[in-house]
Every structure is written in C-alpha cells, then in structure tokens.
Write an enzyme that holds these catalytic residues in place. Structure first.
Site, short mmCIF file in Angstrom:
data_model
loop_
_atom_site.label_atom_id
_atom_site.label_comp_id
_atom_site.label_asym_id
_atom_site.label_seq_id
_atom_site.Cartn_x
_atom_site.Cartn_y
_atom_site.Cartn_z
N ARG A 28 50.99 34.15 56.08
CA ARG A 28 49.86 33.23 56.00
C ARG A 28 48.54 33.97 56.22
NH1 ARG A 28 51.63 28.66 60.10
NH2 ARG A 28 49.47 27.95 59.75
N CYS A 74 44.70 30.28 65.25
CA CYS A 74 46.02 30.11 64.63
C CYS A 74 45.90 29.02 63.58
CB CYS A 74 47.09 29.79 65.68
SG CYS A 74 46.79 28.25 66.56
#
Length: 475
Positions: free
Chosen positions: A181, A240
């Site tokens: 990601r 995050c």
C-alpha cells in the site's frame, strides 16, 4: 531474538496475578478491518479476560470529522472511560486479539489524555486463550469514576501540520501501512482512495514490529527503524490507514526512548481521499549516507550543598517503591540504566567506555549505585562518589521516562541526598547542564544547592552505528 524488552508491554503471567487488584483495570480494545473477518464486540461477549471492559473505538471517538474513529475531545473521552470505571491514576492494561494491532491505539489514547501507567498485553487475547488462561462471559458493571484528562496536544498532528511537514520535510514520516500500500502496488481497503505515500515518508509496516503477537526486542526495533531510514535522534510523525496501527509504531518509538513523536490522526483515510494532496508511488527515496553527528554546546553548572536537607517528604501513595543499593552492578544493567534515564539528556560518556574502563569506575569501593524500583520494575537510579572525606558527588541522578509523571522525582532526590550525607561530608556536589532536564537546575536549588561555577562543554552525540554496536555488545 531475546533481549531488552519494551517497558510498555506486560506478560500474561503478570496480568493474571493482578486480576481483581484495586486500581488495576484491563481493557479489551479489539477492532478489526473488514478483510480480517473478526468482530471485536462479538468476540468480547463470547469470552474476555476476567474484569475487562470493552473499549469501542468507533464509539469513543469524534464522529463529526467524517473520518473513522477520530480522537475525541478530552471531555468526551474522560466521560466515556469514567463510565467504564477507569481513572487516570489506575494501572491500565490494554489488549486486542492478535496482540499488536488495535490495542496500541487505545494505549496511545490513554497516554495522550494523561494516564501514565498504561501497558499492552504481550500476545493479546489469542495468546491468552492459547495458554488456557481464564475467560469470562459476564459483562462487568463498573462503578463510574472521574477521569481527569490532561490532554497532550503535541502528540497529535493535524492535516494542516501534516501538509506543511510533507512540503518542507521538517519532520520524518513513518508510515505503518503494509509495504504494498505504501508503494501503491496494492489498493487501499477503503473505496475512493488513491494509493502511494506522502512525500518523504518511510515505510515502517506495523506488522514488522511484532512476531507471533509479541513486540520484538529493542535492538531489533531499533534496527528496523534504522534500516527504514528513520533517525531516532529527530522528530517523527506516525501515520497509517486510519490512525490505528500508527500507534504500534508510536509504541515502538517510545519504547526506544524516542519522545519527540506525534500521530497523524487523519492518516491515509484523510490524505488519500483528497484529490489535491501530493502522493508518491514506488519505494521510499534511498537512505542518505549517514552524517557524522554534530557536537552540541552545553552550559555546565556546578552546585554545592553545605548542610543536610531539613525537609522531608512522604512516600508516594498508590505505588510500591523500593530503593536497592547494588553490589558490583553488572555492566550491561548499568548501561541499561544509563540508556533509559540519560538517552534524552545525552549521557554518552559512560556508554562509550570499554568494559575495563567502566568497571574501574563503577566497581570502585568509593562509588555507590542505588536503583529505584516502582511496582517491581526499575524506574531510576542515582550514583554517588566519595571524592574525599569531605566531599560526596552525586554523579548521576534520574528517572526512567515512565516515572516522570508519577510524582516521585522530589521524593527520590531527597532519598539520594539522605544517602549522600550519611558519611558526614562537609559538601555534597552535583553538576548539571543545559542539555539536562529543563527543571533540573531549579530542582537542585530548591533542595539547597547553590551554583559555584559555570563552564561550557561540547557534547558529542552517539551515532546510530554506535548505539547499535552497544546494543549488540550487551546482548
């Protein structure tokens, strides 16, 4: 790999022994992504650690932001956890299912709101169950209490601040999402978000910091940050997907004595959902060659005390304290004390000594080292040196970071002074400098010390390579 462990992580054995004790609270903070196929509330109802209350991160949140589980206001948080029977003075242990996924987020929330004795259960509920430890299905009905929030705003980074950091590179960014990601090779789990990372960010996947539900040892954590290009001597912002696993990185940083960190609460849910935020794909930029550390200038003050202290202070309440004088303290343990107390204040001289050099000093009969234990764990130390029949020097004095908010600093200094005066010297001396705790000079003067000389000195900070070599040497 065995080695020195985080002071914020507690074992299942210890937790089981504390169950039911006064002012000991245990919190189930289990929360999962849809792809994980688990439901924290359902699992809590089907069996939880005895006495645990359930902390719903989607409910104890600011629901007005349009972002998942944003940090609530201090007043809302205080009211919600007060209803769970938790006060800021309690010893609080937080757990989740796998060990280090969502529990550190609630650990971080409690600390941001002013609680100091907050820990995470190593191994999580999955480990607890695997070891056959007790569970219950009864839902506790705790009596409401008052949680007095002391909000630490500096621990949160806003979107505007994050934009400035990404633009200027003024702080390091540690991205806790999985590597795919981060690079943009894997899609985000939330619809409508672009993939990639913020300019200048470094990839520190939260999952890399633990193994089998247990946080890795400090030497390994330090290596992970160093290999990712994070300089532990400089500020770090953690991020995050939605602000949950960023707290795993925060916990790891704090475990290494890194206090100049904050968490971007909006994280990629906010950054990646906007159309005009800068995004980079691919791997992080190559790590720049390590630069030699720049010497720091310190203004040094020498102080003297010519009569014993006349004041007295009561033993701190609600915590168990013990001060134990060591006998030929092991070198590795001494260096551990120095790192835990002095890393923030650049206490590096003793750490650079060889075993022979260090042993010659600290095993000298004229030197005494006493260690403070709080609730059974090391929390500080002081070192005295009998310079002559007339002079005793307090060579080192200080608390671990987790001891700074317990209200024991003045009491502990008084115990050090009592010990220094037992040999009836004419003078007790101490030296502090401008790199020390900002209130150190004031505290020494408050207890009867007077400045007698000032000088300047250059302090050469330790490089990451030196610190890594030291950690390996001490195992």
């Amino acid at each position: 790999m065995s080695g020195e462990r985080s002071r914020f992580v507690v074992s299942a054995d210890w937790v089981e022994k504390q169950l039911g004790a006064p002012e000991f609270k245990i919190v189930d903070a289990s929360w999962y992504l849809p792809a994980q196929g688990r439901n924290g509330a359902v699992e809590y109802a089907s069996g939880h650690i005895p006495g645990a209350v359930y902390f719903d991160q989607d409910v104890i949140a600011d629901t007005t932001t349009g972002l998942p589980h944003s940090l609530p206001s201090p007043s809302f948080f205080a009211q919600a956890v007060g209803q769970l029977g938790i006060s800021a003075e309690d010893t609080i242990v937080v757990y989740d299912g796998p060990g280090f996924f969502s529990a550190p987020r609630v650990w971080w929330m409690f600390r941001v709101m002013g609680a100091r004795r907050v820990y995470v259960l190593d191994g999580g509920l999955d480990g607890w169950k695997a070891e056959g430890r007790p569970l219950e299905t009864d839902l506790p009905e705790p009596a409401p209490v008052t949680f007095e929030a002391r909000f630490d705003r500096a621990k949160i980074t806003s979107f505007d601040q994050m934009s400035e950091i990404a633009d200027s590179g003024s702080k390091q960014i540690a991205d806790a999402r999985p590597a795919g990601r981060f690079t943009g090779e894997e899609p985000e789990p939330r619809a409508g978000m672009r993939s990639g990372h913020m300019p200048g960010a470094r990839s520190v996947p939260a999952a890399s910091l633990s193994e089998n539900g247990r946080l890795k040892d400090l030497a390994t954590l330090r290596s992970i940050f160093t290999n990712a290009g994070i300089d532990l001597n400089n500020p770090v912002v953690t991020s995050c997907g939605s602000g949950v696993t960023a707290a795993v990185v925060t916990l790891a940083l704090e475990s290494l004595g890194h206090s100049d960190n904050s968490l971007y609460d909006g994280s990629w849910s906010e950054w990646g959902s906007k159309s005009d935020t800068p995004i980079v794909t691919g791997a992080a930029e190559p790590i720049a060659a390590t630069k030699a550390s720049t010497p720091l200038t310190a203004h040094v003050t020498r102080l003297e005390m010519t009569s014993p202290p006349k004041s007295s202070l009561p033993v701190p309440v609600n915590i168990q304290t013990a001060i134990m004088r060591t006998h030929e303290i092991p070198l590795a343990f001494y260096r551990f004390l120095h790192r835990q107390v002095g890393a923030r204040w650049h206490w590096y001289e003793r750490l650079r000594m060889t075993d022979e050099q260090l042993k010659a000093i600290i095993h000298n009969p004229k030197v005494s080292i006493s260690v403070l234990y709080v609730d059974g764990a090391p929390c500080g130390f002081y070192e005295l040196s009998q310079e002559s029949d007339d002079v005793v020097e307090i060579s080192y004095f200080g608390l671990f970071e987790h001891g700074l908010g317990l209200g024991i600093g003045k009491w502990f200094l008084l115990q050090a002074l009592y010990s220094a005066w037992t040999s009836n010297p004419k003078v007790v001396t101490v030296t502090t400098n401008s790199l020390d705790h900002p209130r150190a000079l004031q505290l020494y003067q408050q207890f009867g010390f007077s400045p007698v000389a000032t000088t300047s000195a250059l302090i050469d900070p330790m490089t990451e390579q030196e610190l890594m070599a030291l950690m390996k040497r001490d195992g």
